[in-house]
Design a protein around this motif. Sequence first.
Motif, PDB file in Angstrom:
ATOM      1  N   ALA A  58      -5.118   1.314   4.326  1.00  0.00           N
ATOM      2  CA  ALA A  58      -5.387  -0.119   4.289  1.00  0.00           C
ATOM      3  C   ALA A  58      -6.663  -0.443   5.069  1.00  0.00           C
ATOM      4  O   ALA A  58      -7.066   0.298   5.972  1.00  0.00           O
ATOM      5  CB  ALA A  58      -4.198  -0.878   4.884  1.00  0.00           C
ATOM      6  N   THR A  59      -7.295  -1.566   4.715  1.00  0.00           N
ATOM      7  CA  THR A  59      -8.497  -2.004   5.425  1.00  0.00           C
ATOM      8  C   THR A  59      -8.142  -2.422   6.850  1.00  0.00           C
ATOM      9  O   THR A  59      -7.190  -3.186   7.067  1.00  0.00           O
ATOM     10  CB  THR A  59      -9.155  -3.174   4.693  1.00  0.00           C
ATOM     11  N   ALA A  60      -8.902  -1.894   7.819  1.00  0.00           N
ATOM     12  CA  ALA A  60      -8.633  -2.177   9.235  1.00  0.00           C
ATOM     13  C   ALA A  60      -9.686  -3.103   9.804  1.00  0.00           C
ATOM     14  O   ALA A  60     -10.867  -3.055   9.412  1.00  0.00           O
ATOM     15  CB  ALA A  60      -8.597  -0.868  10.024  1.00  0.00           C
ATOM     16  N   ASN A  61      -9.277  -3.955  10.733  1.00  0.00           N
ATOM     17  CA  ASN A  61     -10.176  -4.864  11.476  1.00  0.00           C
ATOM     18  C   ASN A  61     -10.931  -5.822  10.554  1.00  0.00           C
ATOM     19  O   ASN A  61     -11.979  -6.354  10.928  1.00  0.00           O
ATOM     20  CB  ASN A  61     -11.171  -4.068  12.329  1.00  0.00           C
ATOM     21  N   GLY A  62     -10.410  -6.002   9.357  1.00  0.00           N
ATOM     22  CA  GLY A  62     -11.021  -6.939   8.420  1.00  0.00           C
ATOM     23  C   GLY A  62     -12.429  -6.596   8.021  1.00  0.00           C
ATOM     24  O   GLY A  62     -13.188  -7.469   7.578  1.00  0.00           O
ATOM     25  N   PHE A  63     -12.830  -5.302   8.143  1.00  0.00           N
ATOM     26  CA  PHE A  63     -14.223  -4.926   7.880  1.00  0.00           C
ATOM     27  C   PHE A  63     -14.320  -4.189   6.547  1.00  0.00           C
ATOM     28  O   PHE A  63     -13.721  -3.110   6.349  1.00  0.00           O
ATOM     29  CB  PHE A  63     -14.760  -4.033   8.992  1.00  0.00           C
ATOM     30  N   CYS A  64     -15.054  -4.765   5.629  1.00  0.00           N
ATOM     31  CA  CYS A  64     -15.329  -4.119   4.328  1.00  0.00           C
ATOM     32  C   CYS A  64     -16.625  -4.698   3.786  1.00  0.00           C
ATOM     33  O   CYS A  64     -16.702  -5.892   3.478  1.00  0.00           O
ATOM     34  CB  CYS A  64     -14.184  -4.341   3.343  1.00  0.00           C
ATOM     35  N   GLN A  65     -17.648  -3.893   3.725  1.00  0.00           N
ATOM     36  CA  GLN A  65     -18.958  -4.330   3.264  1.00  0.00           C
ATOM     37  C   GLN A  65     -19.341  -3.566   1.991  1.00  0.00           C
ATOM     38  O   GLN A  65     -19.487  -2.342   2.002  1.00  0.00           O
ATOM     39  CB  GLN A  65     -20.020  -4.084   4.350  1.00  0.00           C
ATOM     40  N   GLU A  66     -19.482  -4.311   0.893  1.00  0.00           N
ATOM     41  CA  GLU A  66     -19.912  -3.715  -0.377  1.00  0.00           C
ATOM     42  C   GLU A  66     -21.436  -3.722  -0.446  1.00  0.00           C
ATOM     43  O   GLU A  66     -22.098  -4.634   0.055  1.00  0.00           O
ATOM     44  CB  GLU A  66     -19.349  -4.514  -1.551  1.00  0.00           C
ATOM     45  N   GLY A  67     -22.006  -2.715  -1.085  1.00  0.00           N
ATOM     46  CA  GLY A  67     -23.438  -2.684  -1.367  1.00  0.00           C
ATOM     47  C   GLY A  67     -24.316  -2.449  -0.158  1.00  0.00           C
ATOM     48  O   GLY A  67     -25.445  -2.973  -0.105  1.00  0.00           O
ATOM     49  N   MET A  68     -23.866  -1.642   0.803  1.00  0.00           N
ATOM     50  CA  MET A  68     -24.702  -1.328   1.956  1.00  0.00           C
ATOM     51  C   MET A  68     -25.696  -0.217   1.593  1.00  0.00           C
ATOM     52  O   MET A  68     -25.356   0.730   0.879  1.00  0.00           O
ATOM     53  CB  MET A  68     -23.845  -0.902   3.146  1.00  0.00           C
ATOM     54  N   THR A  69     -26.915  -0.339   2.100  1.00  0.00           N
ATOM     55  CA  THR A  69     -27.977   0.626   1.805  1.00  0.00           C
ATOM     56  C   THR A  69     -27.952   1.757   2.824  1.00  0.00           C
ATOM     57  O   THR A  69     -27.924   1.517   4.030  1.00  0.00           O
ATOM     58  CB  THR A  69     -29.349  -0.058   1.835  1.00  0.00           C
ATOM     59  N   VAL A  70     -27.972   2.993   2.315  1.00  0.00           N
ATOM     60  CA  VAL A  70     -27.894   4.179   3.171  1.00  0.00           C
ATOM     61  C   VAL A  70     -29.285   4.613   3.603  1.00  0.00           C
ATOM     62  O   VAL A  70     -30.216   4.673   2.799  1.00  0.00           O
ATOM     63  CB  VAL A  70     -27.190   5.331   2.430  1.00  0.00           C
ATOM     64  N   LEU A  71     -29.414   4.945   4.893  1.00  0.00           N
ATOM     65  CA  LEU A  71     -30.626   5.534   5.441  1.00  0.00           C
ATOM     66  C   LEU A  71     -30.247   6.741   6.281  1.00  0.00           C
ATOM     67  O   LEU A  71     -29.189   6.747   6.927  1.00  0.00           O
ATOM     68  CB  LEU A  71     -31.390   4.527   6.310  1.00  0.00           C
ATOM     69  N   SER A  72     -31.108   7.753   6.297  1.00  0.00           N
ATOM     70  CA  SER A  72     -30.921   8.872   7.205  1.00  0.00           C
ATOM     71  C   SER A  72     -31.640   8.581   8.512  1.00  0.00           C
ATOM     72  O   SER A  72     -32.467   7.664   8.596  1.00  0.00           O
ATOM     73  CB  SER A  72     -31.462  10.157   6.580  1.00  0.00           C
ATOM     74  N   ALA A  73     -31.321   9.350   9.566  1.00  0.00           N
ATOM     75  CA  ALA A  73     -31.989   9.160  10.851  1.00  0.00           C
ATOM     76  C   ALA A  73     -33.485   9.381  10.708  1.00  0.00           C
ATOM     77  O   ALA A  73     -34.300   8.692  11.350  1.00  0.00           O
ATOM     78  CB  ALA A  73     -31.398  10.107  11.888  1.00  0.00           C
ATOM     79  N   GLU A  74     -33.882  10.311   9.843  1.00  0.00           N
ATOM     80  CA  GLU A  74     -35.303  10.593   9.650  1.00  0.00           C
ATOM     81  C   GLU A  74     -36.021   9.414   9.018  1.00  0.00           C
ATOM     82  O   GLU A  74     -37.138   9.060   9.405  1.00  0.00           O
ATOM     83  CB  GLU A  74     -35.454  11.839   8.768  1.00  0.00           C
ATOM     84  N   ALA A  75     -35.381   8.751   8.044  1.00  0.00           N
ATOM     85  CA  ALA A  75     -36.013   7.614   7.383  1.00  0.00           C
ATOM     86  C   ALA A  75     -36.098   6.404   8.301  1.00  0.00           C
ATOM     87  O   ALA A  75     -36.938   5.513   8.084  1.00  0.00           O
ATOM     88  CB  ALA A  75     -35.248   7.265   6.109  1.00  0.00           C
ATOM     89  N   ALA A  76     -35.205   6.343   9.330  1.00  0.00           N
ATOM     90  CA  ALA A  76     -35.182   5.187  10.221  1.00  0.00           C
ATOM     91  C   ALA A  76     -36.110   5.339  11.427  1.00  0.00           C
ATOM     92  O   ALA A  76     -36.226   4.415  12.239  1.00  0.00           O
ATOM     93  CB  ALA A  76     -33.755   4.940  10.712  1.00  0.00           C
TER      94      ALA A  76
END
Length: 547
Positions: A58-76
């Motif tokens: 089940a979803t915990a702490n009411g946190f659910c984000q759709e469509g988040m953009t992924v970055l690697s540590a190198e790209a950031a």
Amino acid sequence: MILASRGWNPATSMVDVLKEVRQSLLDSGIVAYSTVTIKKEYPKPAIQLERLSSEIFATANGFCQEGMTVLSAEAAVPFLGDLSRLEATDKIALPFSYANQIYQRAERGQELQLPLTFEVTTKLGRKTHCAIFEFINGLPDMHVLLPKWVMDDLGISEREVVRVRGVVLQLINAVQIQPHSVDFYEAVRQSGMEVQLLLTESLARFSCLTEDTAVPIDVGGTFFNVQITKLQPHGAVRIIDTDVQHHFEFKVDFEPAPDLEDEAAKKEFQDRSLAALKLKREMSKQKQQDLEDRCRTARRRRYDALRAAAASAEKATAEKTGEAVDIALRMPNGSQVKGHFLLDAPIACLVAKALESDWAQEALPWGIHLRMAYPRKVLKEGDVITKDFHRCTLSVQEEQAPEDEELLAASAAPSPEAKQREPEAMSSELPELNEEEAMARTQRAFEIQRYLRAGVSLEEAERKYAAGEVLPPTDESRRPEPAPPAAAVAPAPPRLERTRSEEEQRQFKVEMVVNFTGVDAAMAQVALEDQDWVVESAINSLLDNMG
């Protein structure tokens, strides 16, 4: 060869083609080596975690984000600085604003579930689970940082979209892993550590584990990927705890690497497989030969019985005299047999003629049926030869033999009941032509063809005909109107005068087809050529195409 010109037979089925291909491979003596680098697939994940559809947590702490953009540590690095320490973990970094969203739940009197663990899901449904690395100030909303090796395991690249959802995972009880390569064992041997101890210490560095994922294990400064094949108590578990002083143990088990075999074992496996393949091929070939012999014998008995029955019926009319008609029989292999047959003779005379052909003696048909093209019908046992059969070509259709060898052997001799049922069964599949319907189709095709010649579109011609409109006769058209509905079939071709040349006879047949069907002369000639200049067959084929 059965697909080449010399072996081509229109009656050959795809099953025969595949059998021929299989036998060719066996006869060639080809050796297939089944030992490869990886001889088996990794085990499927446990049933409690269906990776493409599961929502078991089940979803915990009411946190659910759709469509988040992924970055690697190198790209950031350009806007966040050095975050290389993230790459040594299995955790994620989220924007600082999300920390307020999660931790303020406690201030609002809502339950805050710790430790914070998250589920990352790709657009294709592949999932992994991890803990929070840090809430980073300066990381834009709707962005998430992931270690590069985690991105590789998920099959995603920079700036792809994922869903991040808070979940609650239970502590690990047991884990089963499988090394990707035999090199892992060599590295463990050189390290001097026992594999169980090394795995336990290495896996304890992670925050969460998920079945059907690969995680890197550090052995002597070199990383080796191992597959997580099974977890307890669920398909995803956490290894971290809020109480850092709390010590817990978990069981580590492993399966051998897929390529864990030395050269001697490989050679033994190849020899054993090759011997088993040869034995199986010999047994299969002998069994196939025995089956073919039994089938051939059964077909021969059945063919002899059919031929004797037809010959007996033909013998009864041998001493009779009278007017005869010419009839051609077209065999399934394309050959033709022609003969003279007395009027009112039974159809068995035609069957006997077909069974005496070269095709029948080679194919040993299980049974045959005679089909007339125009009017379309299948001849029955009680039918007799009439004047309508004169200069007619009948198609010989072979009855399909039973596939089961026992049934084939038991059915070698045709029973009287079976012979009575067979024509009826074929007749039900190919019913006689409805004469009124055929005439209506002919009338419709003729009128629409006249509209098309007058420059009217096909849709407009069909609409006009449906409304009952008919074009008046023109002087340019030499085609007469079709016969009234009482004329159910095409008029029989009149006997040609002996003074007509062969070219004149063909031109006369073309005019007959044109007058009856309404097609142009070129199309009528093509249809006649396809049907060996048999007018009835050409008319029938054209009507079928128009319908």
